[in-house]
Design a protein around this motif. Structure first.
Motif, mmCIF file in Angstrom:
data_model
loop_
_atom_site.group_PDB
_atom_site.id
_atom_site.type_symbol
_atom_site.label_atom_id
_atom_site.label_comp_id
_atom_site.label_asym_id
_atom_site.label_seq_id
_atom_site.Cartn_x
_atom_site.Cartn_y
_atom_site.Cartn_z
ATOM 1 N N VAL A 12 -71.076 48.605 36.286
ATOM 2 C CA VAL A 12 -71.421 49.266 37.547
ATOM 3 C C VAL A 12 -70.129 49.712 38.218
ATOM 4 O O VAL A 12 -69.270 48.880 38.531
ATOM 5 C CB VAL A 12 -72.215 48.340 38.490
ATOM 6 C CG1 VAL A 12 -72.502 49.051 39.808
ATOM 7 C CG2 VAL A 12 -73.518 47.904 37.832
ATOM 8 N N ASP A 13 -69.986 51.011 38.400
ATOM 9 C CA ASP A 13 -68.834 51.559 39.117
ATOM 10 C C ASP A 13 -69.199 51.667 40.595
ATOM 11 O O ASP A 13 -70.194 52.310 40.952
ATOM 12 C CB ASP A 13 -68.468 52.940 38.565
ATOM 13 C CG ASP A 13 -68.068 52.881 37.105
ATOM 14 O OD1 ASP A 13 -67.406 51.907 36.707
ATOM 15 O OD2 ASP A 13 -68.428 53.799 36.346
ATOM 16 N N VAL A 14 -68.412 51.032 41.430
ATOM 17 C CA VAL A 14 -68.672 50.995 42.872
ATOM 18 C C VAL A 14 -67.642 51.877 43.565
ATOM 19 O O VAL A 14 -66.449 51.575 43.547
ATOM 20 C CB VAL A 14 -68.594 49.538 43.393
ATOM 21 C CG1 VAL A 14 -68.740 49.514 44.903
ATOM 22 C CG2 VAL A 14 -69.670 48.681 42.742
ATOM 23 N N ARG A 15 -68.101 52.977 44.149
ATOM 24 C CA ARG A 15 -67.190 53.936 44.775
ATOM 25 C C ARG A 15 -66.969 53.608 46.250
ATOM 26 O O ARG A 15 -67.889 53.646 47.063
ATOM 27 C CB ARG A 15 -67.746 55.355 44.673
ATOM 28 C CG ARG A 15 -67.801 55.916 43.276
ATOM 29 C CD ARG A 15 -68.117 57.399 43.323
ATOM 30 N NE ARG A 15 -68.459 57.917 42.010
ATOM 31 C CZ ARG A 15 -69.600 58.533 41.708
ATOM 32 N NH1 ARG A 15 -70.498 58.734 42.648
ATOM 33 N NH2 ARG A 15 -69.814 58.967 40.492
ATOM 34 N N ILE A 16 -65.706 53.329 46.594
ATOM 35 C CA ILE A 16 -65.321 53.115 47.979
ATOM 36 C C ILE A 16 -64.819 54.437 48.551
ATOM 37 O O ILE A 16 -64.022 55.130 47.920
ATOM 38 C CB ILE A 16 -64.202 52.065 48.088
ATOM 39 C CG1 ILE A 16 -64.651 50.723 47.487
ATOM 40 C CG2 ILE A 16 -63.762 51.887 49.536
ATOM 41 C CD1 ILE A 16 -65.676 49.994 48.287
ATOM 42 N N PHE A 17 -65.272 54.777 49.729
ATOM 43 C CA PHE A 17 -64.756 55.961 50.415
ATOM 44 C C PHE A 17 -63.674 55.540 51.402
ATOM 45 O O PHE A 17 -62.504 55.843 51.216
ATOM 46 C CB PHE A 17 -65.905 56.702 51.106
ATOM 47 C CG PHE A 17 -66.740 57.508 50.148
ATOM 48 C CD1 PHE A 17 -66.633 58.883 50.104
ATOM 49 C CD2 PHE A 17 -67.623 56.883 49.268
ATOM 50 C CE1 PHE A 17 -67.383 59.642 49.207
ATOM 51 C CE2 PHE A 17 -68.372 57.621 48.366
ATOM 52 C CZ PHE A 17 -68.250 58.997 48.329
#
Length: 315
Positions: free
Chosen positions: A166-171
């Motif tokens: 699971v790739d978790v994208r932080i902005f």
């Protein structure tokens, strides 16, 4: 759950580790290039569950983990810019450590900390899960390599769809452990408040979504408890905030003094206009953020400013 954390010296990793230790639900092994720095930091953290701290050289497929969380990267924009294309190799190297482990432990979960920068655009409109990435493939500049490295890593992960990645994208992310010397807009605001100086700001309109550490911890726990799958999730707070609203809020609640700079006064460094996600796919695993961007900033900014010596002036 037995969890290996790669890159335990990063700000966001340490915030998550503290949340894990407070709950005392997991058996943690912390890997870092500087284990002594992790040891020193942990000595100041109130906890009863003692994690194992190790150098990356000791990471082995002979160890048993239920999950790996990879934080290795450059959290500071200045660091990422200085690294340029080197960040591509660093990202690939430490991602491969996790993938090599998964090759022989296919039931292990892998959470990779990615970024909204994977979209690679100027964000004239906020992205959703149908937004296409734009990549400079002919002459990438130093500032492009961070997003390119994350994008290439994500694409490789999607090709390994038999694995639980699971790739978790932080902005945007903000906590009381923020480095106030870093080149973040919120750091500039806090420096001006503490130093009682006037902050010069450009007139450009931008919107950001600041994730609070409690909500990040909630999201990670939801991922760990969710069905085994291969996917990407954008991280989000309960509501983003515009620069105008943020400046007004910090002025009214913290005494920030600011003024608009002349058009030729400040260089325009950040061209990301609407840098926040609109896709809410994380809700499908039960994620429901507690804090809006402004609420999270108020809590963490107050903790930072209260902890600073009254006569200390940040450079």
């Amino acid at each position: 759950m037995r969890i290996a954390i790669l890159g335990a010296t990063s700000q966001i990793a340490k915030d998550l580790i503290k949340c894990f230790l407070e709950k005392n639900d997991h058996d943690l092994t912390l890997f870092a290039r500087r284990p002594d720095a992790v040891e020193h930091w942990l000595s100041s953290v109130d906890h009863s569950n003692r994690p194992v701290i190790s150098n990356f050289d000791h990471f082995s497929t002979e160890k048993t983990f239920d999950a790996i969380i990879n934080f290795v990267g450059a959290g500071n924009p200045a660091t990422a810019l200085a690294m340029g294309r080197k960040i591509f190799e660093t990202t690939r190297q430490f991602d491969q450590i996790a993938l090599d482990y998964l090759a022989s432990h296919t039931d292990c979960r892998y959470i990779f900390l990615s970024s909204g920068a994977t979209y690679g655009s100027s964000f004239l409109v906020p992205p959703n899960m149908h937004t296409h990435a734009t990549v400079e493939i002919n002459q990438p500049q130093p500032a492009d390599w961070y997003g390119i490295s994350k994008l290439c890593t994500e694409l490789n992960h999607r090709s390994l769809d038999h694995l639980g990645i699971v790739d978790v994208r932080i902005f945007s992310y903000f906590s009381r452990s923020q480095d106030l010397g870093a080149q973040f807009f919120i750091s500039e605001i806090l420096r001006a408040i503490h130093n009682r100086s006037t902050l010069e700001v450009s007139s450009d309109h931008i919107v950001r979504d600041y994730l609070h550490p409690v909500d990040f911890h909630q999201l990670i726990e939801k991922v760990l408890a969710s069905p085994f799958e291969n996917r990407v999730l954008d991280c989000y707070s309960r509501a983003p905030v515009s620069k105008k609203a943020l400046l007004q809020f910090m002025s009214e609640n913290f005494g920030l003094v600011y003024k608009e700079a002349k058009k030729n006064g400040l260089p325009k460094i950040n061209t990301k206009v609407n840098y926040y996600p609109t896709g809410k796919q994380a809700s499908s695993i039960g994620y429901a953020p507690l804090y809006s961007s402004l609420e999270g900033i108020e809590i963490e900014a107050r903790a930072i400013l209260d902890s600073l010596p009254k006569q200390h002036f940040l450079e």
